[in-house]
Design a protein around this motif. Structure first.
Motif, PDB file in Angstrom:
ATOM      1  N   ARG A 162      -2.827   7.064  -8.559  1.00 44.07           N
ATOM      2  CA  ARG A 162      -2.362   8.430  -8.746  1.00 44.07           C
ATOM      3  C   ARG A 162      -3.502   9.397  -9.061  1.00 44.07           C
ATOM      4  NH1 ARG A 162       1.258   7.635 -12.527  1.00 44.07           N
ATOM      5  NH2 ARG A 162       2.935   7.267 -11.033  1.00 44.07           N
ATOM      6  N   SER A 163      -4.447   8.973  -9.899  1.00 46.36           N
ATOM      7  CA  SER A 163      -5.522   9.884 -10.291  1.00 46.36           C
ATOM      8  C   SER A 163      -6.403  10.249  -9.104  1.00 46.36           C
ATOM      9  CB  SER A 163      -6.364   9.265 -11.407  1.00 46.36           C
ATOM     10  OG  SER A 163      -6.975   8.060 -10.975  1.00 46.36           O
ATOM     11  N   PHE A 164      -6.678   9.292  -8.237  1.00 50.52           N
ATOM     12  CA  PHE A 164      -7.485   9.585  -7.052  1.00 50.52           C
ATOM     13  C   PHE A 164      -6.737  10.531  -6.112  1.00 50.52           C
ATOM     14  CE2 PHE A 164      -9.223   5.481  -8.437  1.00 50.52           C
ATOM     15  CZ  PHE A 164     -10.563   5.791  -8.487  1.00 50.52           C
ATOM     16  N   LEU A 165      -5.465  10.255  -5.907  1.00 51.41           N
ATOM     17  CA  LEU A 165      -4.675  11.070  -4.985  1.00 51.41           C
ATOM     18  C   LEU A 165      -4.493  12.495  -5.503  1.00 51.41           C
ATOM     19  CD1 LEU A 165      -2.009   8.359  -4.148  1.00 51.41           C
ATOM     20  CD2 LEU A 165      -3.649   9.310  -2.521  1.00 51.41           C
ATOM     21  N   LEU A 208       0.834  -1.204   0.000  1.00 52.36           N
ATOM     22  CA  LEU A 208       0.000   0.000   0.000  1.00 52.36           C
ATOM     23  C   LEU A 208       0.868   1.255   0.000  1.00 52.36           C
ATOM     24  CD1 LEU A 208      -2.655   1.564   0.271  1.00 52.36           C
ATOM     25  CD2 LEU A 208      -2.514   1.191   2.757  1.00 52.36           C
ATOM     26  N   GLN A 209       1.852   1.308   0.889  1.00 49.22           N
ATOM     27  CA  GLN A 209       2.679   2.508   1.012  1.00 49.22           C
ATOM     28  C   GLN A 209       3.425   2.814  -0.286  1.00 49.22           C
ATOM     29  OE1 GLN A 209       5.093   2.630   4.524  1.00 49.22           O
ATOM     30  NE2 GLN A 209       6.296   4.380   3.831  1.00 49.22           N
ATOM     31  N   VAL A 210       3.992   1.783  -0.923  1.00 49.67           N
ATOM     32  CA  VAL A 210       4.727   1.997  -2.165  1.00 49.67           C
ATOM     33  C   VAL A 210       3.771   2.352  -3.301  1.00 49.67           C
ATOM     34  CG1 VAL A 210       6.243   0.919  -3.869  1.00 49.67           C
ATOM     35  CG2 VAL A 210       6.616   0.511  -1.436  1.00 49.67           C
ATOM     36  N   SER A 211       2.576   1.774  -3.291  1.00 52.02           N
ATOM     37  CA  SER A 211       1.591   2.089  -4.323  1.00 52.02           C
ATOM     38  C   SER A 211       1.112   3.533  -4.215  1.00 52.02           C
ATOM     39  CB  SER A 211       0.395   1.135  -4.220  1.00 52.02           C
ATOM     40  OG  SER A 211       0.782  -0.202  -4.462  1.00 52.02           O
ATOM     41  N   GLY A 247       2.936   5.996  -2.867  1.00 45.45           N
ATOM     42  CA  GLY A 247       4.085   6.794  -3.254  1.00 45.45           C
ATOM     43  C   GLY A 247       4.387   7.921  -2.284  1.00 45.45           C
ATOM     44  N   PRO A 248       5.065   8.962  -2.744  1.00 51.29           N
ATOM     45  CA  PRO A 248       5.523  10.040  -1.853  1.00 51.29           C
ATOM     46  C   PRO A 248       4.404  10.702  -1.053  1.00 51.29           C
ATOM     47  CG  PRO A 248       6.587  10.211  -3.980  1.00 51.29           C
ATOM     48  CD  PRO A 248       5.532   9.160  -4.132  1.00 51.29           C
ATOM     49  N   TRP A 289       2.224   9.437   0.614  1.00 54.90           N
ATOM     50  CA  TRP A 289       1.966   8.711   1.857  1.00 54.90           C
ATOM     51  C   TRP A 289       2.419   9.521   3.069  1.00 54.90           C
ATOM     52  CZ3 TRP A 289      -0.673   4.492   3.311  1.00 54.90           C
ATOM     53  CH2 TRP A 289      -0.396   3.925   4.564  1.00 54.90           C
ATOM     54  N   ASN A 290       3.563  10.169   2.966  1.00 52.12           N
ATOM     55  CA  ASN A 290       4.123  10.906   4.103  1.00 52.12           C
ATOM     56  C   ASN A 290       3.327  12.157   4.460  1.00 52.12           C
ATOM     57  OD1 ASN A 290       6.261   9.078   4.426  1.00 52.12           O
ATOM     58  ND2 ASN A 290       7.507  10.150   2.900  1.00 52.12           N
ATOM     59  N   SER A 291       2.479  12.617   3.555  1.00 56.45           N
ATOM     60  CA  SER A 291       1.670  13.799   3.835  1.00 56.45           C
ATOM     61  C   SER A 291       0.314  13.447   4.449  1.00 56.45           C
ATOM     62  CB  SER A 291       1.447  14.599   2.547  1.00 56.45           C
ATOM     63  OG  SER A 291       0.627  13.882   1.644  1.00 56.45           O
ATOM     64  N   LEU A 292       0.006  12.158   4.538  1.00 59.95           N
ATOM     65  CA  LEU A 292      -1.273  11.726   5.100  1.00 59.95           C
ATOM     66  C   LEU A 292      -1.143  11.543   6.609  1.00 59.95           C
ATOM     67  CD1 LEU A 292      -2.246   9.058   2.402  1.00 59.95           C
ATOM     68  CD2 LEU A 292      -2.943  11.462   2.502  1.00 59.95           C
ATOM     69  N   SER A 293      -2.249  11.698   7.317  1.00 63.07           N
ATOM     70  CA  SER A 293      -2.247  11.566   8.772  1.00 63.07           C
ATOM     71  C   SER A 293      -2.225  10.101   9.184  1.00 63.07           C
ATOM     72  CB  SER A 293      -3.491  12.235   9.357  1.00 63.07           C
ATOM     73  OG  SER A 293      -4.658  11.498   9.002  1.00 63.07           O
ATOM     74  N   ALA A 294      -1.935   9.864  10.456  1.00 58.22           N
ATOM     75  CA  ALA A 294      -1.930   8.500  10.984  1.00 58.22           C
ATOM     76  C   ALA A 294      -3.314   7.862  10.855  1.00 58.22           C
ATOM     77  CB  ALA A 294      -1.483   8.506  12.452  1.00 58.22           C
ATOM     78  N   ASP A 295      -4.367   8.653  11.074  1.00 56.17           N
ATOM     79  CA  ASP A 295      -5.727   8.135  10.922  1.00 56.17           C
ATOM     80  C   ASP A 295      -6.008   7.728   9.480  1.00 56.17           C
ATOM     81  OD1 ASP A 295      -6.253   8.475  13.603  1.00 56.17           O
ATOM     82  OD2 ASP A 295      -7.367  10.359  13.356  1.00 56.17           O
ATOM     83  N   GLN A 296      -5.512   8.525   8.533  1.00 58.45           N
ATOM     84  CA  GLN A 296      -5.694   8.174   7.131  1.00 58.45           C
ATOM     85  C   GLN A 296      -4.912   6.918   6.776  1.00 58.45           C
ATOM     86  OE1 GLN A 296      -4.602  12.123   5.534  1.00 58.45           O
ATOM     87  NE2 GLN A 296      -6.554  12.115   4.425  1.00 58.45           N
ATOM     88  N   HIS A 297      -3.702   6.790   7.324  1.00 58.59           N
ATOM     89  CA  HIS A 297      -2.921   5.566   7.107  1.00 58.59           C
ATOM     90  C   HIS A 297      -3.708   4.333   7.551  1.00 58.59           C
ATOM     91  CE1 HIS A 297       1.264   7.728   7.238  1.00 58.59           C
ATOM     92  NE2 HIS A 297       0.586   7.991   6.137  1.00 58.59           N
TER      93      HIS A 297
END
Length: 212
Positions: free
Chosen positions: A187-190, A81-84, A86-87, A89-97
């Motif tokens: 990518r398109s969703f993000l 999930l994290q690699v899919s 991509g970058p 991921w680090n901007s999302l909150s712990a709750d979103q993770h």
């Protein structure tokens, strides 16, 4: 898609990775496989055969519960999930993770349950040799053989996590990376709705699979 009709579209959909196809050298030497590498994938295939034999007469939720432990043992879903993602991921909150992982896990398992819903003599074969995938990764080569005899190659990029081995990518036809394909889909969703849009998409897809 019923398991009796496994095709390229299915191979790209299932399973689930830091390695993409371009990074894998076709000529890499093979070596005898360590049983510890085989065990989680063999367990996944054994469980798939069980839910296939259970068939659609068994409720989807029951087949999901039958398969889930084997998927958790075989696939490093958190890394995939994290690699899919991509970058971003680090901007999302712990709750979103946490929410994304729960939705991605449900979607991944539901994809298997939906695809492998009928047993008509299919076989799963794990090859006795493995290839190096680089970066402390091993490529475990397997085949899905329907009763028709038409073989589909499905390889797992395995990485050791503590005492266990888990797949961090799945390669259709030995080369097409599930993670790379998934990264493009995400990518398109993000880009247009961030983590919330991806979460809603995964939840919707899982619900659609469960409802048939």
């Amino acid at each position: 898609m019923p398991a009796v009709a496994i095709d390229r579209r299915y191979l790209l959909m299932v399973g689930a990775g830091a390695t993409i196809a371009a990074a894998i050298r076709p000529g890499t030497a093979c070596a005898a496989v360590d049983p510890a590498v085989v065990a989680p994938i063999q367990g996944l295939y054994d469980s798939l055969l069980r839910i296939m034999r259970a068939g659609t007469r068994t409720p989807f939720s029951q087949r999901f519960d039958m398969l889930a432990p084997a998927v958790d043992r075989a696939l490093d879903l958190a890394t995939i999930l994290q690699v899919s993602v991509g970058p971003m991921w680090n901007s999302l909150s712990a709750d979103q993770h946490a929410a994304l992982f729960a939705a991605f896990r449900r979607y991944s398992i539901s994809s298997y349950v939906s695809s492998f819903n009928t047993f008509t003599g299919q076989r799963f074969v794990i090859e006795p040799d493995v290839r190096s995938g680089g970066a402390n990764q091993i490529i475990l080569q397997t085949k899905i053989i329907p009763a028709s005899g038409e073989t589909h190659e499905l390889d797992y990029v395995m990485r050791q996590t503590g005492p266990n081995w888990k797949a961090v990518d799945v390669l259709a036809d030995g080369a097409i990376s599930r993670v790379a394909t998934q990264r493009s889909d995400f990518r398109s969703f993000l880009m247009h709705g961030g983590g919330d849009a991806l979460l809603a998409s995964l939840q919707r897809k899982a619900a659609d699979l469960a409802s048939g």
